[in-house]
Design a protein around this motif. Structure first.
Motif, PDB file in Angstrom:
ATOM      1  N   ALA A 117       3.432  -3.699   2.274  1.00  0.00           N
ATOM      2  CA  ALA A 117       2.702  -2.688   2.828  1.00  0.00           C
ATOM      3  C   ALA A 117       1.866  -3.518   3.969  1.00  0.00           C
ATOM      4  CB  ALA A 117       1.830  -2.086   1.720  1.00  0.00           C
ATOM      5  N   ALA A 118       2.572  -3.975   5.079  1.00  0.00           N
ATOM      6  CA  ALA A 118       1.706  -4.718   5.844  1.00  0.00           C
ATOM      7  C   ALA A 118       0.864  -4.014   6.900  1.00  0.00           C
ATOM      8  CB  ALA A 118       2.688  -5.562   6.773  1.00  0.00           C
ATOM      9  N   ARG A 119       1.195  -2.733   6.923  1.00  0.00           N
ATOM     10  CA  ARG A 119       0.010  -1.781   7.638  1.00  0.00           C
ATOM     11  C   ARG A 119      -1.117  -1.865   6.992  1.00  0.00           C
ATOM     12  NH1 ARG A 119      -1.099   3.167   5.072  1.00  0.00           N
ATOM     13  NH2 ARG A 119       0.140   3.451   3.094  1.00  0.00           N
ATOM     14  N   LEU A 120      -1.360  -2.043   5.642  1.00  0.00           N
ATOM     15  CA  LEU A 120      -2.758  -2.326   5.084  1.00  0.00           C
ATOM     16  C   LEU A 120      -3.345  -3.218   5.090  1.00  0.00           C
ATOM     17  CD1 LEU A 120      -2.069  -0.293   1.557  1.00  0.00           C
ATOM     18  CD2 LEU A 120      -2.976   0.611   3.782  1.00  0.00           C
ATOM     19  N   ILE A 121      -2.828  -4.441   5.706  1.00  0.00           N
ATOM     20  CA  ILE A 121      -3.694  -5.974   5.880  1.00  0.00           C
ATOM     21  C   ILE A 121      -4.958  -5.739   6.608  1.00  0.00           C
ATOM     22  CG2 ILE A 121      -3.395  -8.123   6.839  1.00  0.00           C
ATOM     23  CD1 ILE A 121      -0.531  -8.433   5.820  1.00  0.00           C
TER      24      ILE A 121
END
Ligand SMILES: NC(=O)c1ccc[n+]([C@@H]2O[C@H](COP(=O)([O-])OP(=O)(O)OC[C@H]3O[C@@H](n4cnc5c(N)ncnc54)[C@H](OP(=O)(O)O)[C@@H]3O)[C@@H](O)[C@H]2O)c1
Length: 293
Positions: free
Chosen positions: A255-259
């Motif tokens: 879920a790279a968008r949440l980094i």
């Protein structure tokens, strides 16, 4: 005009807040007598749930019938709606926008109406019956700013709803409203992010909700009981950089968008970590870990 029995209250805009506030006022004995909305179905929905309340076609119809009109449309059309009505001198006109004050109601003030901004620091989502709406408003803070008889009457309405009225300087209202958004809409966005990770693990959204809600509820209750510094838990406030690194690695895979969100919240937790006694070396290690990726 300042006693409840004198005041017949109308609503223009039967949406999320208009419905909830009208139901709550009716539940505590106020006379909510008329409502109009952009669509007739919305006005009918509300009128059907309040004894003595009628659905009318236009804002002017509501204004002609009521002493106090709440314009509970979206913020962007409040001024336009206010400008489209022939107000009577001495009539009350109020909105519930958080970020703006009574300047949205200049057209009504120019006609001699008393004007007010009464913003409840509360969410009105998913209310459909009077008692639940009234319970939702109990203990709530209302930012009130008003002229004429509304200067006393709107705080008395807040009190009647078992809330408390406070004054926010006009220039501070956007900051006050940013606090409301951080504490409500963005909490929802944050929990949506937490719940979304459950779908990454092969569960349903409902499984995620079932897991996240008791945790979030207990967190809110701990904050209510003891304040944020005492309530906060987790690796950031334990100075646990290794666990933070493992989270970042997992997020980068699934879920790279949440980094960016995770990173900012970790940084925002550092003052809480410091207040809980995490040393400067551990805080620096946390900062290094969170900015390394
Ligand atoms: N939602 C909350 O929890 C909350 C909390 C605090 C303050 N507020 C404030 O409450 C106000 C309303 O927000 P909301 O969340 O309730 O918005 P909302 O759910 O979008 O409802 C607004 C309603 O206004 C009606 N409307 C739109 N344009 C109109 C017009 N030109 N004339 C008459 N009616 C019109 C719509 O009616 P139709 O359904 O008929 O199309 C809609 O139902 C805003 O000032 C907001 O800042 C909201």
């Amino acid at each position: 005009m300042s006693t409840d029995s004198d005041v017949s209250i109308g609503f223009v805009g039967a949406g999320t807040l208009g419905r909830g506030l009208a139901l709550a006022l009716a539940a505590v004995g106020c006379s909510v007598t008329a409502v109009s909305s952009r669509t007739r179905a919305s006005a009918d929905w509300l009128a059907e749930r309040i004894d003595g309340c009628v659905a009318l076609d236009t804002p002017q119809d509501v204004a002609d019938r009521c002493n106090l009109v709440f314009i509970t449309t979206p913020d962007g059309v409040i001024a336009e709606v206010a400008a489209g009505v022939n107000w009577r001198a001495g009539q009350g006109v109020a909105h519930c926008c958080g970020a703006a004050s009574t300047e949205l109601l200049t057209a009504a003030a120019d006609a001699g109406a008393a004007v007010g901004a009464m913003h409840p620091f509360q969410t009105f989502a998913a209310l459909s019956e009077p008692a639940a709406a009234a319970r939702r408003l109990s203990g709530v803070t209302f930012a009130v700013s008003a002229t004429g008889w509304l200067a006393d009457y709107l705080p008395s309405l807040a009190q009647r709803l078992d809330g408390r009225a406070i004054t926010i300087a006009d220039e501070m209202r956007p900051l006050y409203h940013a606090s409301a958004v951080l504490g409500c809409g963005y909490v929802t966005a944050l929990l949506d992010a937490a719940i979304s990770l459950w779908t990454q693990m092969g569960f349903t959204v409902e499984d995620g909700v079932q897991a996240a809600v008791p945790l979030a509820r207990a967190t809110i209750e701990a904050i209510a009981a003891a304040g944020p510094a005492a309530a906060v838990t987790g690796p950031a406030v334990r100075g646990d950089a290794a666990t933070i690194a493992a989270h970042l690695e997992a997020l980068s895979q699934h879920a790279a968008r949440l980094i960016p969100l995770y990173r900012e919240l970790t940084l925002a937790s550092l003052p809480l970590a410091r207040s809980k006694g995490v040393g400067e070396a551990d805080l620096a290690a946390l900062s290094d870990t969170i900015t390394a990726l």
